[in-house]
Design a protein around this motif. Structure first.
Motif, PDB file in Angstrom:
ATOM      1  N   SER A 147       7.708 -24.226 -14.832  1.00 41.78           N
ATOM      2  CA  SER A 147       8.939 -23.295 -14.654  1.00 41.78           C
ATOM      3  C   SER A 147       9.720 -23.912 -16.020  1.00 41.78           C
ATOM      4  O   SER A 147      10.790 -22.965 -16.254  1.00 41.78           O
ATOM      5  CB  SER A 147       9.596 -23.391 -13.418  1.00 41.78           C
ATOM      6  OG  SER A 147       9.971 -24.951 -13.212  1.00 41.78           O
ATOM      7  N   CYS A 148       9.478 -25.101 -16.441  1.00 48.20           N
ATOM      8  CA  CYS A 148      10.418 -25.563 -17.569  1.00 48.20           C
ATOM      9  C   CYS A 148      10.669 -24.593 -18.732  1.00 48.20           C
ATOM     10  O   CYS A 148       9.486 -24.027 -19.157  1.00 48.20           O
ATOM     11  CB  CYS A 148       9.569 -26.942 -17.868  1.00 48.20           C
ATOM     12  SG  CYS A 148      10.418 -27.602 -19.497  1.00 48.20           S
ATOM     13  N   PRO A 149      11.632 -24.539 -19.189  1.00 48.66           N
ATOM     14  CA  PRO A 149      13.058 -25.060 -18.961  1.00 48.66           C
ATOM     15  C   PRO A 149      13.680 -24.305 -17.898  1.00 48.66           C
ATOM     16  O   PRO A 149      14.961 -24.488 -17.567  1.00 48.66           O
ATOM     17  CB  PRO A 149      13.920 -24.777 -20.285  1.00 48.66           C
ATOM     18  CG  PRO A 149      13.392 -23.726 -20.838  1.00 48.66           C
ATOM     19  CD  PRO A 149      11.855 -23.489 -20.376  1.00 48.66           C
TER      20      PRO A 149
ATOM     21  N   ILE B  25      11.622 -25.422 -26.209  1.00 46.94           N
ATOM     22  CA  ILE B  25      12.883 -26.194 -25.189  1.00 46.94           C
ATOM     23  C   ILE B  25      12.299 -26.414 -23.907  1.00 46.94           C
ATOM     24  O   ILE B  25      11.643 -25.625 -23.086  1.00 46.94           O
ATOM     25  CB  ILE B  25      13.845 -24.808 -25.048  1.00 46.94           C
ATOM     26  CG1 ILE B  25      14.384 -24.481 -26.267  1.00 46.94           C
ATOM     27  CG2 ILE B  25      15.051 -25.325 -23.985  1.00 46.94           C
ATOM     28  CD1 ILE B  25      15.564 -23.500 -26.573  1.00 46.94           C
ATOM     29  N   HIS B  26      12.819 -27.476 -23.400  1.00 45.42           N
ATOM     30  CA  HIS B  26      12.539 -28.150 -22.037  1.00 45.42           C
ATOM     31  C   HIS B  26      13.624 -28.446 -21.298  1.00 45.42           C
ATOM     32  O   HIS B  26      14.880 -28.709 -21.601  1.00 45.42           O
ATOM     33  CB  HIS B  26      11.714 -29.341 -22.525  1.00 45.42           C
ATOM     34  CG  HIS B  26      10.296 -29.301 -23.120  1.00 45.42           C
ATOM     35  ND1 HIS B  26       9.217 -29.247 -22.577  1.00 45.42           N
ATOM     36  CD2 HIS B  26      10.370 -29.245 -24.335  1.00 45.42           C
ATOM     37  CE1 HIS B  26       8.316 -29.019 -23.669  1.00 45.42           C
ATOM     38  NE2 HIS B  26       8.864 -29.085 -24.631  1.00 45.42           N
ATOM     39  N   CYS B  27      13.538 -28.545 -20.042  1.00 48.17           N
ATOM     40  CA  CYS B  27      14.230 -29.286 -19.060  1.00 48.17           C
ATOM     41  C   CYS B  27      13.916 -30.381 -18.463  1.00 48.17           C
ATOM     42  O   CYS B  27      12.311 -30.677 -18.303  1.00 48.17           O
ATOM     43  CB  CYS B  27      14.867 -28.481 -17.979  1.00 48.17           C
ATOM     44  SG  CYS B  27      13.554 -28.061 -16.814  1.00 48.17           S
TER      45      CYS B  27
ATOM     46  N   GLY C  60      10.260 -21.374 -24.654  1.00 52.06           N
ATOM     47  CA  GLY C  60      10.302 -22.595 -23.571  1.00 52.06           C
ATOM     48  C   GLY C  60       9.090 -22.752 -23.305  1.00 52.06           C
ATOM     49  O   GLY C  60       7.878 -22.379 -23.458  1.00 52.06           O
ATOM     50  N   HIS C  61       8.996 -24.143 -22.657  1.00 48.68           N
ATOM     51  CA  HIS C  61       7.971 -24.625 -22.340  1.00 48.68           C
ATOM     52  C   HIS C  61       6.751 -24.014 -21.516  1.00 48.68           C
ATOM     53  O   HIS C  61       5.666 -23.903 -21.714  1.00 48.68           O
ATOM     54  CB  HIS C  61       8.228 -26.244 -21.584  1.00 48.68           C
ATOM     55  CG  HIS C  61       6.758 -26.819 -21.343  1.00 48.68           C
ATOM     56  ND1 HIS C  61       7.019 -28.133 -20.687  1.00 48.68           N
ATOM     57  CD2 HIS C  61       5.568 -26.842 -21.589  1.00 48.68           C
ATOM     58  CE1 HIS C  61       5.795 -28.754 -20.613  1.00 48.68           C
ATOM     59  NE2 HIS C  61       4.916 -28.155 -21.353  1.00 48.68           N
ATOM     60  N   ARG C  62       7.520 -23.152 -20.664  1.00 46.91           N
ATOM     61  CA  ARG C  62       6.457 -22.362 -19.455  1.00 46.91           C
ATOM     62  C   ARG C  62       5.779 -21.090 -20.387  1.00 46.91           C
ATOM     63  O   ARG C  62       5.130 -20.528 -19.729  1.00 46.91           O
ATOM     64  CB  ARG C  62       7.481 -21.425 -18.433  1.00 46.91           C
ATOM     65  CG  ARG C  62       8.628 -20.821 -18.971  1.00 46.91           C
ATOM     66  CD  ARG C  62       9.391 -20.261 -17.900  1.00 46.91           C
ATOM     67  NE  ARG C  62      10.325 -19.228 -18.067  1.00 46.91           N
ATOM     68  CZ  ARG C  62      11.228 -18.758 -17.109  1.00 46.91           C
ATOM     69  NH1 ARG C  62      11.418 -19.123 -16.035  1.00 46.91           N
ATOM     70  NH2 ARG C  62      11.797 -17.664 -17.695  1.00 46.91           N
TER      71      ARG C  62
HETATM   72 ZN   LIG Z   1       8.858 -29.071 -20.324  1.00 41.24          ZN
END
Ligand SMILES: [Zn+2]
Length: 143
Positions: A130-132, A9-11, A121-123
């Motif tokens: 920090s993404c997402p 998951i990303h933002c 999460g990507h991070r």
């Molecule tokens: Zn990302």
């Protein structure tokens, strides 16, 4: 079909956008062949000065075939599906986005037999990011 063993998951790290906007950033900005994510979940604001539009809040928008490897998390693209929430994290996503994300994660986990412990999460893969913007493992555990 390639084997899918995880969801990432990303933002967007932007207050606005949609799949077409992100595709433009990836293709014309980064020089990629296509958008890097498989799904984009907009927040109702598709352009910088656009009014909030509920028709664009929380829809799920598949852009790239799931059989195609995305471009969203270094070293993890071959066996993952990339999902991007428009927004900047830390509670800035809309309730509809989270509802859509929950449903999408459920469907993908079932379809590809991905256990909840393989939703990241990507991070989790890139500690410099920090993404997402939220703790995905805690979110998954919380329902
Ligand atoms: Zn990302």
């Amino acid at each position: 079909m390639r084997q899918i063993t995880q969801l990432i998951i990303h933002c967007s790290a932007s207050a606005w956008g949609n799949a077409a906007v992100i595709r433009d950033w990836h293709v014309n900005g980064n020089g990629w062949d296509d958008i890097g994510y498989h799904y984009v979940i907009p927040n109702g604001r598709t352009a910088a000065r656009a009014d909030y539009d509920p028709a664009w809040d929380g829809i799920d928008h598949r852009r790239v075939a799931l059989s195609v490897e995305g471009a969203h998390a270094r070293g993890q693209n071959h066996d993952s599906i990339g999902i991007c929430l428009i927004g900047e994290g830390d509670g800035l996503f809309t309730p509809r986005q989270i509802t859509t994300l929950t449903g999408l994660v459920d469907v993908m986990c079932t379809a590809f037999q991905v256990p909840p412990t393989r939703v990241f999460g990507h991070r989790d893969y890139d500690r410099g990011k920090s993404c997402p913007g939220f703790d995905v493992a805690a979110w998954v555990r919380g329902g």
